[in-house]
Write an enzyme that holds these catalytic residues in place. Structure first.
Site, PDB file in Angstrom:
ATOM      1  N   VAL A  43      -1.858  -5.452 -12.261  1.00  0.00           N
ATOM      2  CA  VAL A  43      -2.756  -4.758 -13.182  1.00  0.00           C
ATOM      3  C   VAL A  43      -3.759  -5.775 -13.709  1.00  0.00           C
ATOM      4  CG1 VAL A  43      -2.844  -3.465 -15.349  1.00  0.00           C
ATOM      5  CG2 VAL A  43      -0.866  -3.234 -13.842  1.00  0.00           C
ATOM      6  N   CYS A  44      -5.035  -5.447 -13.629  1.00  0.00           N
ATOM      7  CA  CYS A  44      -6.066  -6.382 -14.099  1.00  0.00           C
ATOM      8  C   CYS A  44      -5.962  -6.576 -15.608  1.00  0.00           C
ATOM      9  CB  CYS A  44      -7.449  -5.858 -13.757  1.00  0.00           C
ATOM     10  SG  CYS A  44      -8.761  -6.765 -14.597  1.00  0.00           S
ATOM     11  N   VAL A  45      -5.864  -7.825 -16.041  1.00  0.00           N
ATOM     12  CA  VAL A  45      -5.652  -8.112 -17.455  1.00  0.00           C
ATOM     13  C   VAL A  45      -6.827  -7.667 -18.338  1.00  0.00           C
ATOM     14  CG1 VAL A  45      -6.417 -10.530 -17.233  1.00  0.00           C
ATOM     15  CG2 VAL A  45      -4.973  -9.864 -19.149  1.00  0.00           C
TER      16      VAL A  45
END
Lengths: 98, 121, 119
Positions: free
Chosen positions: C77-79
Protein backbone atom coordinates in the site's frame (compact mmCIF):
# COMPACT_ATOMS: atom_id res chain seq x y z
CA UNK A 1 1.42 -4.28 -27.20
CA UNK A 2 -1.83 -5.09 -25.42
CA UNK A 3 -4.27 -2.23 -25.00
CA UNK A 4 -6.84 -2.58 -22.22
CA UNK A 5 -9.95 -0.41 -22.19
CA UNK A 6 -12.49 -0.32 -19.37
CA UNK A 7 -14.89 2.54 -20.19
CA UNK A 8 -18.17 2.59 -22.06
CA UNK A 9 -17.58 4.19 -25.49
CA UNK A 10 -20.61 6.41 -24.93
CA UNK A 11 -19.32 7.97 -21.72
CA UNK A 12 -15.59 8.28 -22.31
CA UNK A 13 -13.11 9.00 -25.09
CA UNK A 14 -10.79 6.19 -23.95
CA UNK A 15 -11.75 3.81 -26.76
CA UNK A 16 -11.52 6.56 -29.39
CA UNK A 17 -8.16 7.77 -28.14
CA UNK A 18 -6.77 4.26 -28.01
CA UNK A 19 -7.94 3.37 -31.52
CA UNK A 20 -6.77 6.71 -32.94
CA UNK A 21 -3.40 6.79 -31.22
CA UNK A 22 -2.13 3.26 -30.67
CA UNK A 23 -0.04 1.68 -33.39
CA UNK A 24 -2.19 -1.46 -33.38
CA UNK A 25 -1.95 -4.86 -31.76
CA UNK A 26 -4.16 -6.70 -29.32
CA UNK A 27 -6.97 -4.78 -27.69
CA UNK A 28 -9.04 -6.09 -24.80
CA UNK A 29 -12.35 -4.61 -23.66
CA UNK A 30 -13.11 -5.16 -19.98
CA UNK A 31 -15.57 -3.81 -17.41
CA UNK A 32 -17.82 -1.11 -18.95
CA UNK A 33 -15.86 -1.14 -22.22
CA UNK A 34 -17.51 -4.43 -23.17
CA UNK A 35 -20.61 -2.47 -24.23
CA UNK A 36 -18.61 -1.27 -27.23
CA UNK A 37 -18.52 -4.76 -28.70
CA UNK A 38 -22.28 -5.35 -28.71
CA UNK A 39 -24.44 -5.44 -31.83
CA UNK A 40 -26.19 -2.15 -32.48
CA UNK A 41 -24.00 -0.07 -30.16
CA UNK A 42 -22.94 3.22 -31.72
CA UNK A 43 -19.32 2.06 -31.41
CA UNK A 44 -19.87 -1.02 -33.59
CA UNK A 45 -18.87 0.67 -36.85
CA UNK A 46 -15.79 2.13 -35.19
CA UNK A 47 -14.68 -1.28 -34.00
CA UNK A 48 -15.33 -2.81 -37.45
CA UNK A 49 -13.05 -0.19 -38.99
CA UNK A 50 -10.41 -0.82 -36.33
CA UNK A 51 -10.31 -4.53 -37.05
CA UNK A 52 -7.80 -4.05 -39.83
CA UNK A 53 -5.30 -2.60 -37.40
CA UNK A 54 -6.24 -4.18 -34.07
CA UNK A 55 -7.11 -7.66 -32.95
CA UNK A 56 -10.14 -7.10 -30.73
CA UNK A 57 -11.02 -9.15 -27.66
CA UNK A 58 -13.73 -8.88 -25.06
CA UNK A 59 -13.69 -10.20 -21.49
CA UNK A 60 -16.74 -12.46 -21.60
CA UNK A 61 -17.49 -12.60 -17.85
CA UNK A 62 -17.94 -8.81 -17.96
CA UNK A 63 -20.26 -9.02 -20.97
CA UNK A 64 -22.29 -11.84 -19.41
CA UNK A 65 -22.59 -9.88 -16.17
CA UNK A 66 -24.17 -7.03 -18.08
CA UNK A 67 -26.80 -9.22 -19.73
CA UNK A 68 -25.34 -8.88 -23.20
CA UNK A 69 -23.52 -12.18 -23.61
CA UNK A 70 -25.67 -13.02 -26.64
CA UNK A 71 -25.09 -9.71 -28.42
CA UNK A 72 -21.34 -9.92 -29.08
CA UNK A 73 -20.60 -8.46 -32.49
CA UNK A 74 -18.86 -10.55 -35.14
CA UNK A 75 -15.11 -10.44 -35.36
CA UNK A 76 -14.46 -9.79 -31.67
CA UNK A 77 -12.82 -12.67 -29.83
CA UNK A 78 -14.35 -13.69 -26.49
CA UNK A 79 -11.86 -14.50 -23.72
CA UNK A 80 -12.11 -15.45 -20.06
CA UNK A 81 -9.66 -14.37 -17.33
CA UNK A 82 -7.24 -17.11 -18.38
CA UNK A 83 -7.37 -15.65 -21.89
CA UNK A 84 -6.73 -12.20 -20.41
CA UNK A 85 -3.58 -13.59 -18.76
CA UNK A 86 -2.47 -15.14 -22.07
CA UNK A 87 -2.91 -11.80 -23.83
CA UNK A 88 -0.68 -10.08 -21.29
CA UNK A 89 1.89 -12.88 -21.51
CA UNK A 90 1.97 -12.83 -25.30
CA UNK A 91 2.56 -9.08 -25.50
CA UNK A 92 5.74 -7.49 -24.22
CA UNK A 93 3.86 -4.55 -22.68
CA UNK A 94 0.33 -3.65 -21.77
CA UNK A 95 -1.31 -0.32 -21.36
CA UNK A 96 -4.56 0.40 -19.55
CA UNK A 97 -6.37 3.34 -21.14
CA UNK A 98 -7.95 4.49 -17.90
CA UNK B 1 21.69 2.73 -18.54
CA UNK B 2 21.94 -0.31 -20.82
CA UNK B 3 19.78 -2.47 -18.57
CA UNK B 4 17.40 0.38 -17.82
CA UNK B 5 13.79 -0.15 -18.82
CA UNK B 6 11.82 2.32 -20.84
CA UNK B 7 9.09 3.66 -18.55
CA UNK B 8 6.29 5.75 -19.91
CA UNK B 9 3.81 7.59 -17.71
CA UNK B 10 0.65 8.26 -19.66
CA UNK B 11 -1.36 11.20 -18.36
CA UNK B 12 -4.87 11.53 -19.72
CA UNK B 13 -6.64 13.34 -16.90
CA UNK B 14 -6.98 17.00 -16.01
CA UNK B 15 -5.59 18.30 -12.71
CA UNK B 16 -7.65 19.18 -9.57
CA UNK B 17 -10.94 17.59 -10.69
CA UNK B 18 -9.36 14.32 -9.56
CA UNK B 19 -6.09 13.51 -7.81
CA UNK B 20 -4.64 11.29 -10.55
CA UNK B 21 -2.45 13.99 -12.09
CA UNK B 22 -0.80 14.88 -8.78
CA UNK B 23 -0.24 11.31 -7.67
CA UNK B 24 1.09 10.40 -11.10
CA UNK B 25 3.65 13.16 -10.79
CA UNK B 26 4.68 11.77 -7.41
CA UNK B 27 5.49 8.41 -9.02
CA UNK B 28 7.44 10.12 -11.77
CA UNK B 29 9.60 11.95 -9.23
CA UNK B 30 10.32 8.70 -7.37
CA UNK B 31 11.08 6.84 -10.59
CA UNK B 32 13.86 9.31 -11.32
CA UNK B 33 15.85 7.76 -8.47
CA UNK B 34 15.87 4.35 -10.18
CA UNK B 35 17.94 5.32 -13.23
CA UNK B 36 15.36 4.19 -15.74
CA UNK B 37 14.62 5.69 -19.15
CA UNK B 38 11.57 7.76 -18.18
CA UNK B 39 9.21 9.61 -20.46
CA UNK B 40 5.89 11.34 -19.88
CA UNK B 41 3.06 11.41 -22.37
CA UNK B 42 0.18 13.85 -22.21
CA UNK B 43 -2.98 12.93 -24.08
CA UNK B 44 -6.64 13.93 -23.90
CA UNK B 45 -7.35 16.14 -20.86
CA UNK B 46 -3.88 15.31 -19.52
CA UNK B 47 -2.50 18.19 -21.58
CA UNK B 48 -4.29 20.59 -19.22
CA UNK B 49 -1.84 19.54 -16.49
CA UNK B 50 0.85 21.59 -18.23
CA UNK B 51 -1.12 24.80 -18.65
CA UNK B 52 0.73 27.92 -17.48
CA UNK B 53 -0.75 30.26 -14.91
CA UNK B 54 -2.66 27.86 -12.66
CA UNK B 55 -4.10 29.80 -9.70
CA UNK B 56 -5.55 27.41 -7.15
CA UNK B 57 -5.96 29.66 -4.13
CA UNK B 58 -9.70 29.94 -4.66
CA UNK B 59 -10.23 26.18 -4.56
CA UNK B 60 -7.88 25.60 -1.62
CA UNK B 61 -5.99 22.83 -3.39
CA UNK B 62 -2.22 23.03 -3.64
CA UNK B 63 -0.96 24.18 -7.02
CA UNK B 64 1.42 21.39 -7.96
CA UNK B 65 2.17 22.60 -11.47
CA UNK B 66 5.57 24.12 -10.53
CA UNK B 67 6.74 20.54 -9.93
CA UNK B 68 6.68 19.90 -13.68
CA UNK B 69 9.42 22.51 -13.96
CA UNK B 70 11.46 20.62 -11.39
CA UNK B 71 11.44 17.46 -13.49
CA UNK B 72 14.47 18.69 -15.34
CA UNK B 73 16.48 18.66 -12.10
CA UNK B 74 15.57 14.99 -11.77
CA UNK B 75 16.81 14.29 -15.31
CA UNK B 76 13.28 13.64 -16.49
CA UNK B 77 13.38 15.54 -19.74
CA UNK B 78 11.23 13.60 -22.14
CA UNK B 79 7.81 15.19 -22.11
CA UNK B 80 5.55 14.46 -25.05
CA UNK B 81 2.26 16.12 -25.86
CA UNK B 82 -0.12 14.76 -28.44
CA UNK B 83 -0.76 17.39 -31.07
CA UNK B 84 -4.39 16.52 -31.72
CA UNK B 85 -5.22 16.60 -28.01
CA UNK B 86 -3.51 19.97 -27.59
CA UNK B 87 -5.29 21.52 -30.56
CA UNK B 88 -8.69 20.11 -29.60
CA UNK B 89 -8.35 22.11 -26.36
CA UNK B 90 -7.45 25.41 -27.99
CA UNK B 91 -3.89 25.19 -26.68
CA UNK B 92 -0.51 25.66 -28.28
CA UNK B 93 3.06 25.02 -27.13
CA UNK B 94 3.31 28.55 -25.71
CA UNK B 95 0.59 27.71 -23.20
CA UNK B 96 2.73 25.14 -21.43
CA UNK B 97 4.85 25.82 -18.37
CA UNK B 98 7.64 23.52 -19.54
CA UNK B 99 9.28 22.64 -22.82
CA UNK B 100 7.61 19.70 -24.49
CA UNK B 101 7.92 17.75 -27.69
CA UNK B 102 4.70 17.79 -29.66
CA UNK B 103 3.98 14.51 -31.42
CA UNK B 104 1.30 13.47 -33.87
CA UNK B 105 -0.99 10.63 -32.83
CA UNK B 106 0.90 8.24 -35.05
CA UNK B 107 4.25 9.25 -33.57
CA UNK B 108 2.84 8.92 -30.06
CA UNK B 109 1.49 5.46 -30.84
CA UNK B 110 4.86 4.38 -32.15
CA UNK B 111 6.64 5.72 -29.08
CA UNK B 112 4.24 3.83 -26.80
CA UNK B 113 5.02 0.63 -28.66
CA UNK B 114 8.71 1.04 -27.86
CA UNK B 115 8.17 1.09 -24.09
CA UNK B 116 8.88 -1.69 -21.60
CA UNK B 117 6.53 -0.45 -18.89
CA UNK B 118 3.53 1.83 -19.32
CA UNK B 119 1.85 3.32 -16.26
CA UNK B 120 -1.40 5.13 -16.93
CA UNK B 121 -3.17 7.62 -14.77
CA UNK C 1 6.20 -15.37 -15.80
CA UNK C 2 6.43 -12.77 -13.05
CA UNK C 3 3.47 -10.38 -12.82
CA UNK C 4 3.04 -7.07 -11.06
CA UNK C 5 -0.43 -5.63 -10.61
CA UNK C 6 -1.48 -2.06 -9.83
CA UNK C 7 -4.86 -1.30 -8.25
CA UNK C 8 -5.87 2.36 -8.41
CA UNK C 9 -9.42 2.33 -7.08
CA UNK C 10 -11.05 1.45 -3.79
CA UNK C 11 -13.17 -1.66 -3.27
CA UNK C 12 -16.90 -1.77 -4.10
CA UNK C 13 -17.02 1.73 -5.62
CA UNK C 14 -15.30 0.54 -8.79
CA UNK C 15 -14.77 -2.86 -10.38
CA UNK C 16 -10.98 -2.37 -10.60
CA UNK C 17 -10.13 -4.35 -7.46
CA UNK C 18 -12.41 -7.23 -8.51
CA UNK C 19 -10.90 -7.36 -11.99
CA UNK C 20 -7.39 -7.24 -10.55
CA UNK C 21 -8.14 -10.06 -8.12
CA UNK C 22 -9.67 -12.32 -10.77
CA UNK C 23 -6.75 -11.58 -13.07
CA UNK C 24 -4.27 -12.43 -10.29
CA UNK C 25 -6.06 -15.69 -9.53
CA UNK C 26 -6.11 -16.67 -13.21
CA UNK C 27 -2.43 -15.80 -13.60
CA UNK C 28 -1.50 -17.98 -10.61
CA UNK C 29 -3.73 -20.82 -11.86
CA UNK C 30 -1.73 -20.82 -15.08
CA UNK C 31 1.52 -21.28 -13.18
CA UNK C 32 2.65 -17.66 -13.12
CA UNK C 33 3.90 -15.76 -10.12
CA UNK C 34 2.10 -12.64 -8.92
CA UNK C 35 5.07 -11.01 -7.30
CA UNK C 36 3.48 -7.83 -6.04
CA UNK C 37 0.16 -6.00 -6.02
CA UNK C 38 0.60 -2.28 -5.51
CA UNK C 39 -2.33 -0.26 -4.19
CA UNK C 40 -2.34 3.39 -5.18
CA UNK C 41 -4.74 6.35 -5.24
CA UNK C 42 -8.05 5.28 -3.62
CA UNK C 43 -6.82 1.72 -4.11
CA UNK C 44 -5.26 1.98 -0.65
CA UNK C 45 -8.79 1.52 0.77
CA UNK C 46 -8.53 -2.14 -0.25
CA UNK C 47 -6.28 -2.56 2.78
CA UNK C 48 -8.70 -1.37 5.46
CA UNK C 49 -9.41 -4.07 8.01
CA UNK C 50 -12.48 -2.08 9.11
CA UNK C 51 -14.23 -3.15 5.91
CA UNK C 52 -17.50 -4.96 6.60
CA UNK C 53 -19.54 -5.79 3.52
CA UNK C 54 -23.00 -7.39 3.84
CA UNK C 55 -22.94 -11.18 4.49
CA UNK C 56 -24.07 -12.09 0.98
CA UNK C 57 -21.40 -10.00 -0.76
CA UNK C 58 -17.78 -10.84 -1.55
CA UNK C 59 -15.26 -9.64 1.02
CA UNK C 60 -12.76 -7.86 -1.19
CA UNK C 61 -10.23 -7.15 1.56
CA UNK C 62 -10.20 -10.68 3.00
CA UNK C 63 -9.95 -12.08 -0.50
CA UNK C 64 -6.67 -10.21 -1.03
CA UNK C 65 -5.42 -11.32 2.40
CA UNK C 66 -6.15 -14.96 1.54
CA UNK C 67 -4.46 -14.68 -1.84
CA UNK C 68 -1.37 -13.21 -0.18
CA UNK C 69 -1.24 -16.03 2.38
CA UNK C 70 -1.76 -18.85 -0.08
CA UNK C 71 0.50 -17.64 -2.86
CA UNK C 72 3.02 -15.37 -1.16
CA UNK C 73 1.78 -12.29 -2.98
CA UNK C 74 3.36 -9.07 -1.71
CA UNK C 75 0.49 -6.61 -1.09
CA UNK C 76 1.95 -3.12 -0.89
CA UNK C 77 0.00 0.00 0.00
CA UNK C 78 1.48 3.36 -0.99
CA UNK C 79 2.33 5.26 2.18
CA UNK C 80 1.66 8.77 0.85
CA UNK C 81 -1.68 7.80 -0.69
CA UNK C 82 -2.60 5.82 2.45
CA UNK C 83 -1.89 8.61 4.94
CA UNK C 84 -3.94 11.03 2.84
CA UNK C 85 -6.88 8.66 3.12
CA UNK C 86 -6.60 7.50 6.71
CA UNK C 87 -5.05 4.08 6.14
CA UNK C 88 -2.41 3.36 8.79
CA UNK C 89 -0.72 0.38 10.44
CA UNK C 90 -3.47 0.37 13.05
CA UNK C 91 -6.24 -0.33 10.54
CA UNK C 92 -4.21 -2.31 8.02
CA UNK C 93 -5.63 -5.72 7.12
CA UNK C 94 -3.47 -8.84 7.39
CA UNK C 95 -1.17 -9.57 4.47
CA UNK C 96 -0.78 -5.92 3.47
CA UNK C 97 2.21 -3.72 4.21
CA UNK C 98 2.68 0.02 3.85
CA UNK C 99 5.67 1.22 1.88
CA UNK C 100 6.87 3.85 -0.54
CA UNK C 101 6.20 4.53 -4.20
CA UNK C 102 9.59 3.07 -5.02
CA UNK C 103 7.93 -0.33 -4.60
CA UNK C 104 5.76 0.45 -7.61
CA UNK C 105 8.72 1.45 -9.76
CA UNK C 106 10.59 -1.64 -8.54
CA UNK C 107 7.64 -3.81 -9.62
CA UNK C 108 7.92 -2.25 -13.07
CA UNK C 109 11.60 -3.06 -13.20
CA UNK C 110 11.53 -6.57 -11.76
CA UNK C 111 8.30 -7.98 -13.19
CA UNK C 112 7.96 -9.32 -16.72
CA UNK C 113 4.56 -7.66 -16.97
CA UNK C 114 2.85 -4.87 -15.05
CA UNK C 115 -0.93 -4.67 -15.40
CA UNK C 116 -2.90 -1.67 -14.14
CA UNK C 117 -6.52 -1.69 -13.00
CA UNK C 118 -8.23 1.62 -12.31
CA UNK C 119 -10.77 4.18 -13.38
Amino acid sequence: MLHIINKSPLSSVSLDTCLNTAAGGDTLLIEDAVYAATKGNAAEAKLKTAMGKFKLHVLMPDLDARGLGDRLMDGVIAVDYAGFVDLTSNNKTCQSWL
Amino acid sequence: MSDAKKFMFVNRKAPYGTIYALESLEVVLISAAFDQDVSLAFLDDGVYQLKKGQQTKGIEIKNFSPAYRALEDYDVEKLYVEKEAMEARGLSEEDFLVNVTVLSRAEMGKLMDEQDVVLSF
Amino acid sequence: MKFGIVVNEGPYQHQASDSAYLFAKAAIAKGNEVWRVFFYHDGVQNASKLTEPPQDDRHIVNRWTKLAEEHKVDLVVCVAAALRRGIKEENLAQGFRISGLGQLVEAGIKCDRLVTFGD
